[in-house]
Design a protein around this motif. Structure first.
Motif, mmCIF file in Angstrom:
data_model
loop_
_atom_site.group_PDB
_atom_site.id
_atom_site.type_symbol
_atom_site.label_atom_id
_atom_site.label_comp_id
_atom_site.label_asym_id
_atom_site.label_seq_id
_atom_site.Cartn_x
_atom_site.Cartn_y
_atom_site.Cartn_z
ATOM 1 N N LEU A 44 0.715 4.271 -2.713
ATOM 2 C CA LEU A 44 0.525 5.683 -2.346
ATOM 3 C C LEU A 44 1.648 6.555 -2.893
ATOM 4 C CD1 LEU A 44 -0.933 5.651 1.265
ATOM 5 C CD2 LEU A 44 -1.940 6.677 -0.767
ATOM 6 N N ALA A 77 -4.545 1.637 -3.097
ATOM 7 C CA ALA A 77 -3.889 1.468 -1.793
ATOM 8 C C ALA A 77 -4.932 1.206 -0.706
ATOM 9 C CB ALA A 77 -3.072 2.717 -1.461
ATOM 10 N N ALA A 78 -6.025 1.985 -0.755
ATOM 11 C CA ALA A 78 -7.078 1.806 0.260
ATOM 12 C C ALA A 78 -7.710 0.421 0.124
ATOM 13 C CB ALA A 78 -8.136 2.897 0.110
ATOM 14 N N MET A 93 -3.793 5.068 6.283
ATOM 15 C CA MET A 93 -3.547 5.817 5.038
ATOM 16 C C MET A 93 -3.003 7.203 5.383
ATOM 17 S SD MET A 93 -4.683 4.294 2.069
ATOM 18 C CE MET A 93 -5.416 5.528 1.021
ATOM 19 N N GLY A 136 0.761 7.605 -6.130
ATOM 20 C CA GLY A 136 -0.492 8.351 -6.215
ATOM 21 C C GLY A 136 -1.721 7.479 -6.454
ATOM 22 N N GLU A 137 -1.588 6.159 -6.317
ATOM 23 C CA GLU A 137 -2.737 5.284 -6.556
ATOM 24 C C GLU A 137 -3.505 5.059 -5.251
ATOM 25 O OE1 GLU A 137 -1.797 1.842 -8.996
ATOM 26 O OE2 GLU A 137 -0.106 2.943 -9.837
ATOM 27 N N LYS A 138 -4.215 6.107 -4.846
ATOM 28 C CA LYS A 138 -4.812 6.147 -3.523
ATOM 29 C C LYS A 138 -5.925 5.105 -3.363
ATOM 30 C CE LYS A 138 -6.081 9.635 -0.281
ATOM 31 N NZ LYS A 138 -6.280 10.991 0.074
ATOM 32 N N GLU A 149 0.634 8.740 4.371
ATOM 33 C CA GLU A 149 0.733 9.977 3.587
ATOM 34 C C GLU A 149 1.578 11.018 4.310
ATOM 35 O OE1 GLU A 149 -3.507 10.415 2.682
ATOM 36 O OE2 GLU A 149 -2.951 10.363 0.564
ATOM 37 N N PRO A 179 0.820 -1.222 0.000
ATOM 38 C CA PRO A 179 0.000 0.000 0.000
ATOM 39 C C PRO A 179 0.854 1.274 0.000
ATOM 40 C CG PRO A 179 -0.477 -1.391 1.929
ATOM 41 C CD PRO A 179 0.573 -2.093 1.148
ATOM 42 N N ARG A 180 1.999 1.215 0.691
ATOM 43 C CA ARG A 180 2.852 2.405 0.731
ATOM 44 C C ARG A 180 3.391 2.719 -0.667
ATOM 45 N NH1 ARG A 180 7.204 5.144 3.876
ATOM 46 N NH2 ARG A 180 6.082 4.542 5.729
#
Ligand code: BGC
Length: 470
Positions: free
Chosen positions: A205, A213-214, A232, A208-210, A236, A201-202
């Protein structure tokens, strides 16, 4: 090994995230296992390779050490690789090279192809040894992160043991090709495992693939929306601190100190002489006067003691603190090697009793390493670097680990043939005495302090040995 406490205050994982945690554990285990297999597999194969290819001790040193050269190259390139390709795809590349490398070694028609196969294997391990702990740390919930990383360390030693045992089994038929080839099997399992894993997920992020990631975090944390939002936000926040790497190294004298300390720590780990035993144990037992079968079983015993002592270390490290553990370890290693050297002054020990005593002292040395420098140096290297230079700092120390590892592998037989067996062990014993002094002078106690605290004191110019002081 301890957790990298203070890195990000994320709440504990909910119980139903447990299945994802299990998969992460499996991955951690397999990457560590491969690292260990790679280190361990060559020791039992050497004498058979040397006979088959009629090569000199010096050429044999290259067969052993070319793997570390590849690993150093892999460790250099993998910072870039893991941020551009991503952690998961870097690991897949590592797993793929591991399988190709082991098969290449098994089928090698000549020493030079064997060396090339070992370089490919090394690149695979260089990538895996950097990327796997990074991926695990990024994907595991804070509450179990420390345990995941120590599981990884334990699996390195288990991989060494498994390789020693499998070498022993194949030694009866003398088939070094099977010894080197069979490790492709866990490599394939590792590769298959990787395909089902999510991206970090990091890393998502960072690109920019939020949304993605979520989604990944939702899956990993068992659908706990609040926790995912918080995690998240934490990631960030951390990403606002850009990695400055080499630029920081050039600009900031305090950061240079922590980079050099990491480099020194890894050089110390390797010059304890541990890998002399990991790579050349059968040869050492031969010098003690043992026949092939006993050489192989004693080597397996070395692997077993290494795993058991690592288990004990994991239980005590956080209570004892880094420095007392290192003092004890270096002292035990110095005594172990000093005695082994003395027992072998006139060649192989003269009686059965003396031979056995020499074996026991070599095992004492292994315990000294596994309870201290083995797991602790990796911990310290991840603790001393400031956040914005952490990737660069850890890459520099990991690179040093492999380069010094190579020097040790590349010189042992030449030292035995050049200065003599006793003198070689005394030399390494002497290094361990020197490391006692260096630990006193330079190494900080980092037990129980947050990474932020260490960073503040480092950047304020405190003496290195004081950066962990409360
Ligand atoms: C070292 C390896 C070594 C292994 C032995 C690791 O911590 O980095 O070089 O072979 O321990 O258990």
């Amino acid at each position: 090994m301890s957790s990298v406490s203070g890195a990000s205050p994320v709440a504990a994982a909910p119980a139903h995230g447990a299945s994802s945690v299990f998969i992460i554990g499996l991955l951690a285990s397999l990457a560590g296992l491969m690292f260990g297999l790679d280190i361990g597999v060559i020791s039992g194969a050497q004498s058979f390779i040397q006979k088959d290819f009629h090569i000199s001790d010096h050429a044999l040193e290259w067969v052993v050490s070319s793997m570390m050269l590849g690993a150093a190259a892999g460790a250099l390139g993998c910072g870039w690789l893991s941020s551009s390709l991503g952690r998961k795809r870097s690991l897949i590349l590592g797993g793929f090279l591991f399988v190709i490398g082991s098969l290449g070694c098994a089928l090698a028609p000549s020493p030079s192809i064997l060396i090339m196969g070992r370089i490919v294997l090394g690149v695979a391990i260089g990538i895996a040894s950097y990327t796997a702990p990074l991926y695990i740390a990024e994907i595991a919930p804070e509450a179990i992160r420390g345990r995941m990383i120590s599981t990884y360390q334990l699996m390195i030693t288990s991989g060494i043991l498994v390789a020693f045992l499998s070498d022993t089994a194949f030694s009866y038929s003398g088939s070094w090709r099977w010894m080197l080839g069979v490790i492709a099997v866990p490599g394939i399992l590792f590769l298959l495992g990787l395909f089902v894993l999510p991206d970090s997920p990091r890393w998502l992020l960072m690109r920019g693939e939020k949304k993605e990631a979520a989604n990944v975090l939702m899956r990993l944390r068992g659908g706990e929306r609040d926790q995912v939002d918080k995690e998240m936000a934490d990631i960030e926040e951390q990403l606002k601190q850009p990695q400055m790497g080499f630029a920081l190294f050039r600009q900031n004298a305090n950061f240079r100190r922590s980079v050099w300390l990491g480099v020194l720590l890894q050089a110390m780990q390797q010059f304890t002489g541990m890998n002399v035993v990991m790579y050349y144990a059968p040869r050492i037992f031969q010098a003690m006067g043992y026949a092939t079968e006993a050489q192989m079983w004693f080597t397996a015993l070395v692997g077993l003691i290494n795993v058991l002592a690592t288990l004990i270390a994991m239980a005590v490290i956080d209570h004892w603190g880094r420095k007392p553990t290192l003092y004890t370890g270096f002292a035990v290693m110095a005594i172990g090697l000093g005695v082994v050297g003395t027992m072998m002054m006139g060649g192989a020990p003269s009686s059965h009793g003396m031979q056995l005593f020499t074996v026991i002292m070599l095992l004492v040395f292994i315990v000294g390493f596994a309870m201290s420098a083995g797991p602790l140096i990796w911990t310290l290297c991840s603790e001393i670097q400031p956040l914005k230079g952490r990737d660069f700092g850890i890459a520099a120390s990991t690179f040093t680990n492999w380069i010094t590892n190579m020097i040790v592998g590349l010189t042992f037989l030449s030292l035995l043939n050049g200065i003599g067996t006793a003198q070689t062990f005394w030399l390494y014993g002497g290094f361990n005495v020197l490391f006692l002094l260096l630990t006193f002078l330079l190494i900080p106690e980092t037990k129980g302090v947050t990474l932020e605290h260490i960073e503040t004191r480092l950047m304020a110019g405190e003496k290195l040995r004081d950066i962990g002081r409360q």
